[in-house]
Design an enzyme around this catalytic site. Structure first.
Site, PDB file in Angstrom:
ATOM      1  N   LYS A   1      81.125  27.334  37.668  1.00  0.00           N
ATOM      2  CA  LYS A   1      81.393  26.205  36.765  1.00  0.00           C
ATOM      3  C   LYS A   1      82.653  25.461  37.208  1.00  0.00           C
ATOM      4  O   LYS A   1      83.761  25.984  37.130  1.00  0.00           O
ATOM      5  CB  LYS A   1      81.616  26.695  35.326  1.00  0.00           C
ATOM      6  CG  LYS A   1      81.723  25.511  34.355  1.00  0.00           C
ATOM      7  CD  LYS A   1      82.199  25.908  32.986  1.00  0.00           C
ATOM      8  CE  LYS A   1      83.663  25.645  32.752  1.00  0.00           C
ATOM      9  NZ  LYS A   1      84.118  24.263  32.915  1.00  0.00           N
TER      10      LYS A   1
ATOM     11  N   GLU B   1     104.784  25.950  31.099  1.00  0.00           N
ATOM     12  CA  GLU B   1     104.127  25.204  32.179  1.00  0.00           C
ATOM     13  C   GLU B   1     103.705  23.838  31.631  1.00  0.00           C
ATOM     14  O   GLU B   1     102.972  23.748  30.652  1.00  0.00           O
ATOM     15  CB  GLU B   1     102.901  25.963  32.670  1.00  0.00           C
ATOM     16  CG  GLU B   1     102.230  25.271  33.825  1.00  0.00           C
ATOM     17  CD  GLU B   1     101.037  26.049  34.394  1.00  0.00           C
ATOM     18  OE1 GLU B   1     100.187  26.478  33.596  1.00  0.00           O
ATOM     19  OE2 GLU B   1     100.974  26.207  35.618  1.00  0.00           O
TER      20      GLU B   1
HETATM   21  P1  NDP Z   1      91.947  25.681  31.172  1.00  0.00           P
HETATM   22  O1  NDP Z   1      92.515  27.007  31.473  1.00  0.00           O
HETATM   23  O2  NDP Z   1      91.580  25.366  29.787  1.00  0.00           O
HETATM   24  O3  NDP Z   1      90.624  25.423  32.044  1.00  0.00           O
HETATM   25  C1  NDP Z   1      90.335  26.016  33.279  1.00  0.00           C
HETATM   26  C2  NDP Z   1      88.833  26.262  33.371  1.00  0.00           C
HETATM   27  O4  NDP Z   1      88.421  27.186  32.366  1.00  0.00           O
HETATM   28  C3  NDP Z   1      88.000  25.011  33.133  1.00  0.00           C
HETATM   29  O5  NDP Z   1      86.830  25.062  33.922  1.00  0.00           O
HETATM   30  C4  NDP Z   1      87.694  25.154  31.658  1.00  0.00           C
HETATM   31  O6  NDP Z   1      86.612  24.392  31.231  1.00  0.00           O
HETATM   32  C5  NDP Z   1      87.413  26.623  31.539  1.00  0.00           C
HETATM   33  N1  NDP Z   1      87.539  27.150  30.189  1.00  0.00           N
HETATM   34  C6  NDP Z   1      88.241  26.636  29.144  1.00  0.00           C
HETATM   35  N2  NDP Z   1      88.092  27.420  28.052  1.00  0.00           N
HETATM   36  C7  NDP Z   1      87.265  28.440  28.410  1.00  0.00           C
HETATM   37  C8  NDP Z   1      86.729  29.578  27.727  1.00  0.00           C
HETATM   38  N3  NDP Z   1      87.019  29.830  26.466  1.00  0.00           N
HETATM   39  N4  NDP Z   1      85.936  30.419  28.409  1.00  0.00           N
HETATM   40  C9  NDP Z   1      85.647  30.198  29.702  1.00  0.00           C
HETATM   41  N5  NDP Z   1      86.107  29.139  30.406  1.00  0.00           N
HETATM   42  C10 NDP Z   1      86.924  28.273  29.772  1.00  0.00           C
HETATM   43  O7  NDP Z   1      92.915  24.595  31.727  1.00  0.00           O
HETATM   44  P2  NDP Z   1      93.006  23.076  31.257  1.00  0.00           P
HETATM   45  O8  NDP Z   1      92.220  22.319  32.213  1.00  0.00           O
HETATM   46  O9  NDP Z   1      92.651  22.878  29.831  1.00  0.00           O
HETATM   47  O10 NDP Z   1      94.542  22.813  31.397  1.00  0.00           O
HETATM   48  C11 NDP Z   1      95.433  23.268  30.396  1.00  0.00           C
HETATM   49  C12 NDP Z   1      96.646  23.866  31.002  1.00  0.00           C
HETATM   50  O11 NDP Z   1      96.273  24.959  31.831  1.00  0.00           O
HETATM   51  C13 NDP Z   1      97.386  22.955  31.938  1.00  0.00           C
HETATM   52  O12 NDP Z   1      98.227  22.096  31.275  1.00  0.00           O
HETATM   53  C14 NDP Z   1      98.097  23.940  32.801  1.00  0.00           C
HETATM   54  O13 NDP Z   1      99.274  24.365  32.148  1.00  0.00           O
HETATM   55  C15 NDP Z   1      97.140  25.093  32.915  1.00  0.00           C
HETATM   56  N6  NDP Z   1      96.360  25.048  34.164  1.00  0.00           N
HETATM   57  C16 NDP Z   1      96.648  25.927  35.141  1.00  0.00           C
HETATM   58  C17 NDP Z   1      95.971  25.854  36.339  1.00  0.00           C
HETATM   59  C18 NDP Z   1      96.231  26.771  37.458  1.00  0.00           C
HETATM   60  O14 NDP Z   1      95.864  26.467  38.590  1.00  0.00           O
HETATM   61  N7  NDP Z   1      96.814  27.927  37.218  1.00  0.00           N
HETATM   62  C19 NDP Z   1      94.973  24.827  36.598  1.00  0.00           C
HETATM   63  C20 NDP Z   1      94.702  23.975  35.469  1.00  0.00           C
HETATM   64  C21 NDP Z   1      95.387  24.096  34.323  1.00  0.00           C
HETATM   65  P3  NDP Z   1      86.800  22.822  30.937  1.00  0.00           P
HETATM   66  O15 NDP Z   1      88.129  22.412  31.351  1.00  0.00           O
HETATM   67  O16 NDP Z   1      85.743  22.286  31.767  1.00  0.00           O
HETATM   68  O17 NDP Z   1      86.607  22.652  29.488  1.00  0.00           O
END
Ligand code: NDP
Length: 503
Positions: A197, A407
């Site tokens: 995904k 973060e």
């Molecule tokens: P998320 O952790 O929410 O999302 C990362 C992935 O997980 C996306 O594909 C998301 O789906 C999916 N996801 C979200 N909720 C669930 C769930 N309950 N079960 C399974 N999969 C899930 O990151 P965000 O994009 O919302 O960003 C929010 C914050 O996360 C950022 O501000 C940053 O601080 C951090 N982040 C950290 C990253 C890293 O590389 N360590 C990368 C991105 C974000 P979808 O987004 O499609 O809804």
């Protein structure tokens, strides 16, 4: 997928135009494209102008069930289960060749969907994706066990290194195609089948990658791609009782949910690459000009939307003023703009939600009394429609500020001074995260001592933010566990079986 609005006025390659023209699309399950069972779709938005780029199918539980069933069938029978490592490696290599052949188109799709400058997509994300698939193509035929001498006589003991099974791969939006390769390449090299995904904000390059995987010859069911948000699509994967392992990159908050979903379903294995708030240290004896540039890009590369962003900058007191001046100068030279604008360094923030989040952190920094040295505003003018924030540098003396602790995932750097070693190490490690760290010094012994003392999964000395398919990468503390890339990634996607033979 259907294109729901016009593309920006830039010259796009015929491949990109054709990708946006082809319809309908949907999920890749069993090498077939199909829409959601309930017909639901969602829009992916161009962050450079806030306009929808395309409508993409939204996977619900029953769609994920179908994808898992296809992956299970392919894992247990059929050409994939019978294929040897060398043949799997050849497929991965062929895929890498196809990505290379379609590099322009993939770079354009990435820049449209994610916003990053086209130069970065072309010179960074896409070629590194190619390298990643090639690196793991090489490992596919080299997965060895061991023979183990034991104390019981007349016994032969050896281990087999076998795939885990059906693997769920969930990634965020900051490096869509590259991070897809970080997970797909080792998972497939090791003989697993996958349900993948991409992030809701950036599904397009994954869909194009799916087409190329069919073209490369991956058998049906080996790679299944489902698009949709965390809820319901992501959680349907993490709570699925027929998925054996989930590899996730994203926020610590969602990482916790994934562990809970694993515990509540089938105790699937989990590896997590989560957030960070990485310390970057400039000692007074460093090459200060390089250190300033390095610190600037550690904070602002990809608009600060990198898990390893060096957003806590510690500068030794004698050079603090000089570094601060240098950071202001660097920030003044940065060209922020849409990804297709020539010579742009930094693109937009990924979404309106993320923009609001970044601006609210900036506000909290101001209210808490940190000094804004530069930036701190949403950009207007030609960029008003998109989600742009200029490089923002805060000076502070209080490590407990929200902007220092949490973060932000945006272009916000917090700089502070330090006076001695013990103070530095204590403050650098005073974080719930432990992903990355940087240190700038000409003193080789100080550099190595810091590398040993800092609590992080990766340390860069006199450089920052470098990755290679061969070099392991991952976090400690609440930045997660498991190492992607390099030989260590094979541990994430294989399990060891011990065989005892009576002689
Ligand atoms: P998320 O952790 O929410 O999302 C990362 C992935 O997980 C996306 O594909 C998301 O789906 C999916 N996801 C979200 N909720 C669930 C769930 N309950 N079960 C399974 N999969 C899930 O990151 P965000 O994009 O919302 O960003 C929010 C914050 O996360 C950022 O501000 C940053 O601080 C951090 N982040 C950290 C990253 C890293 O590389 N360590 C990368 C991105 C974000 P979808 O987004 O499609 O809804």
């Amino acid at each position: 997928m259907t294109v729901s609005s016009s593309l920006p006025e830039v010259e796009l390659s015929p491949g990109t135009l054709s990708f946006f023209d082809r319809q309908p699309k949907g999920f890749l399950i069993d090498n077939q494209w199909s829409p959601a069972a309930d017909g639901q779709t969602f829009s992916t938005v161009n962050p450079a102008n806030g306009r929808p780029l395309a409508d993409v199918a939204l996977a619900g539980e029953s769609d994920v069930d179908r994808a898992v069933a296809a992956a299970r069938a392919a894992f247990e029978a059929g050409p994939w289960a019978d294929m040897d490592g060398e043949a799997r490696g050849s497929l991965l290599w062929k895929l890498a060749d196809l990505i290379e052949a379609h590099a322009d188109e993939l770079a354009e799709i990435e820049t449209l969907d994610n916003g990053k400058p086209i130069r970065v997509s072309r010179r960074g994300d896409v070629p590194f994706t190619v390298k990643h698939f090639r690196y793991f193509a090489g490992w596919a035929g080299k997965l060895e066990g061991r023979t183990i001498p034991v104390s019981i006589p007349n016994k032969l003991v050896y281990t087999l290194r076998q795939p885990v099974g059906v693997v769920g791969l969930i990634i965020p939006w900051n490096f869509p195609i590259l991070m897809a390769s970080w997970k797909l390449a080792p998972a497939l090299a090791c003989g697993n089948t996958v349900v993948f995904k991409p992030a809701e904000e950036t599904p397009l390059s994954a869909l194009r990658l799916g087409e190329l995987m069919i073209e490369a010859g991956f058998p049906p069911g080996v790679v299944n791609i489902v698009t949709g948000p965390g809820l319901p699509t992501g959680s349907a994967i993490t709570s699925h009782s027929d998925i054996d392992k989930v590899s996730f990159t994203g926020s610590t908050e969602v990482g916790r949910k994934i562990m809970a979903a694993s515990a509540a379903s089938n105790l699937k294995r989990v590896s997590l690459e989560l957030g960070g708030k990485s310390p970057n240290v400039i000692f007074a004896d460093a090459d200060i000009e390089s250190a300033i540039k390095g610190a600037h890009w550690a904070g602002f590369s990809t608009s600060g939307q990198e898990c390893t962003a060096g957003t806590r900058l510690f500068v030794e007191a004698p050079v603090y003023d000089r570094v601060v001046e240098g950071l202001k100068e660097q920030a003044g030279r940065v060209r922020v703009g849409t990804g297709f604008t020539p010579k742009v360094h930094v693109g937009p923030i990924i979404s309106e939600t993320q923009l609001t989040r970044v601006l609210s952190y900036i506000q909290s920094g101001r209210e808490a009394g940190a000094e804004v040295l530069t930036g701190g505003e949403r950009l207007g003018g030609d960029l008003a429609e998109g989600y742009f924030v200029g490089p923002t540098v805060f000076a502070h003396q209080d490590d407990d500020l929200q902007i220092v602790k949490e973060e932000i995932f945006g272009p916000v750097l917090a700089v502070t001074g330090f006076n001695d070693w013990d103070e530095l190490v204590q403050r650098a490690n005073d974080s719930s995260y432990g992903l990355a760290a940087g240190v700038w010094t000409r003193d080789i012994s100080k550099a190595h001592r810091f590398a040993e003392a800092v609590q992080s999964g990766v340390v860069w000395v006199n450089t920052y933010g470098l990755y290679d398919a061969a070099a392991p990468f991952g976090g400690t503390k609440q930045s997660g566990f498991g190492r992607e890339m390099g030989q260590d990634a094979l541990d994430l996607y294989t399990q060891v079986k011990t065989v005892w033979v009576g002689l």
